[in-house]
Design a protein around this motif. Structure first.
Motif: not given
Length: 437
Positions: A172-184, A186-201
């Motif tokens: 989700s967009g809950y960046k504060y407690r995300s495993p990607f929280s250290d990313l800015d 732009h990078a956070y959105i890119a990581a979540c986008k890649d993960e969504l594609r991986t989850m679908i696959q």
């Protein structure tokens, strides 16, 4: 033995006949007996500043003459019909919603609650796609019914593992407690986008009924994604032809201050939007606005006995007219910014506050043990109780129940916002100083 009604408190009587899992606030729960504007009177005789608004359902305040008078006029004519008959106010409300919704060729169906609205969206999308696979978000809340509990991503609100749906929970967009929280961002959105594609696959068959998301998560603690988040997710969903359902039970009608429907801010045109709560200012209501092909996909007859009833429709029409004529979306933006800036200032001076987030009049204040991100759950309950003692009602949420929810009605004034900030400043300072963290 049942308690004697003459000697038992209302709380005693409540516990005797209501389920144990029916949550209430405070050690000594509060009865609300009257309201006016942004204030309510309790059974204890005290008046409180209402900054929770009936769990966001009292969207424009208490005892609003335009709403009360419209209800009185309709009650003197007809209380109930059903969708087997034409209901003028239902058609008029559907026209207003369809005109505003960011959906292609929209149609509208009315029900009685947010849970039923989301159930309807699931019925439509699973039927259209011939699939029970759904992507929901971590930290989501979609209702208390069987199907909606199945898609709820908060352990504290999910009572059963049994499910009519096969659910994959995406980031989700809950960046504060995300495993990607250290990313800015732009990078956070890119990581979540890649993960969504991986989850679908990897976690689905690829034939998915829908992706469902709250633009700002409600019970999840008002988690607010970075700008561009949902548009990036939509790009992945479009690759797999996955319908997008925006759950706007809490975020619609301009409450966020930045768009009429919460998802519009992110530049996404969903296939369906669910709504409820504040549309009728507390009268039971819900519904779905969806693309006509999706709405018309059912092949069996259906009606709604109470959905679209004249009382709820009359209230909702009056509410939307009131929002428009009083420019309450702009008020939500302006007063919401005062609250957000004030809470941010409090956060800079109080280590109990981990993060302030949200938009408009959907604001969350996450409380943590100073110097950490460990949820300050017990302290959150104390803050709620101390705010009540100081004459103000607020809510709470979050995965650990450690997020204050500040959600006054959309008619809130600047003066009331400053009063609320003063109470919160005193209470948070007191709790921070007197309780071991």
């Amino acid at each position: 033995m049942e308690p004697d009604k003459d000697s038992a408190t209302l709380h005693d009587r409540h516990r005797a006949v209501m389920p144990t899992w029916l949550a209430t606030y405070y050690d000594e729960p509060l009865e609300l007996v009257a309201g006016n504007g942004r204030h309510v009177t309790g059974g204890d005789g005290r008046t409180y500043l209402d900054f929770f608004g009936g769990l966001l359902a009292t969207m424009i305040g208490h005892n609003i003459p335009e709403i009360t008078e419209a209800l009185q006029r309709q009650a003197g004519k007809l209380l109930h019909s059903s969708t087997l008959y034409l209901i003028r106010s239902q058609v008029e409300l559907a026209e207003k919603i369809a005109a505003k919704a960011p959906i292609d060729n929209p149609k509208v169906f009315f029900v009685n609650s947010g849970s039923e609205a989301v159930e309807t969206a699931f019925l439509l999308t699973t039927t259209a796609r011939r699939s029970n696979q759904v992507i929901a978000l971590r930290g989501s809340y979609h209702g208390r019914s069987f199907g909606t509990v199945a898609a709820t991503g908060i352990r504290g609100w999910s009572a059963s593992s049994l499910s009519p749906l096969n659910v994959t929970y995406a980031h989700s967009g809950y960046k504060y407690r995300s495993p990607f929280s250290d990313l800015d961002d732009h990078a956070y959105i890119a990581a979540c986008k890649d993960e969504l594609r991986t989850m679908i696959q990897t976690s689905t068959s690829g034939d998915i009924a829908c992706y469902i998301a709250e633009p700002i998560q409600g019970a999840g603690g008002f988690a607010t994604p970075p700008d561009g988040f949902f548009l990036a997710m939509k790009e992945v969903l479009d690759e797999y032809d996955v319908p997008y359902v925006s759950d706007e039970v809490q975020s619609a009608w301009g409450r966020t201050g930045r768009s009429y429907f919460g998802i519009e801010h992110y530049g996404v045109r969903p296939q369906a939007i669910t709504f409820a709560k504040g549309l009728a200012n507390g009268i039971s209501i819900g519904g779905v606005v969806a693309e006509s092909d999706l709405m018309d996909c059912l092949t069996a007859n259906s009606i709604s006995t109470a959905g679209g009833n004249p009382i709820a429709m009359t209230a909702a029409n009056a509410v939307l007219d009131y929002i428009e004529s009083n420019d309450l979306q702009e008020n939500a933006h302006r007063v919401g910014q005062i609250l957000f800036d004030g809470l941010t200032t409090l956060a800079s001076n109080n280590p109990l506050i981990g993060e302030v987030r949200g938009s408009g009049l959907m604001l969350g204040v996450e409380l943590v043990h100073p110097g950490t991100r460990t949820p300050a759950t017990a302290e959150t309950d104390i803050v709620l109780a101390e705010c009540r003692a100081a004459g103000m009602l607020i809510g709470k949420g979050g995965l650990a129940g450690n997020v204050l929810r500040v959600t006054p009605p959309m008619t809130v004034t600047e003066s009331e916002a400053h009063s609320a900030l003063g109470i919160l400043e005193d209470v948070l300072a007191k709790v921070s100083a007197t309780h071991s963290l």
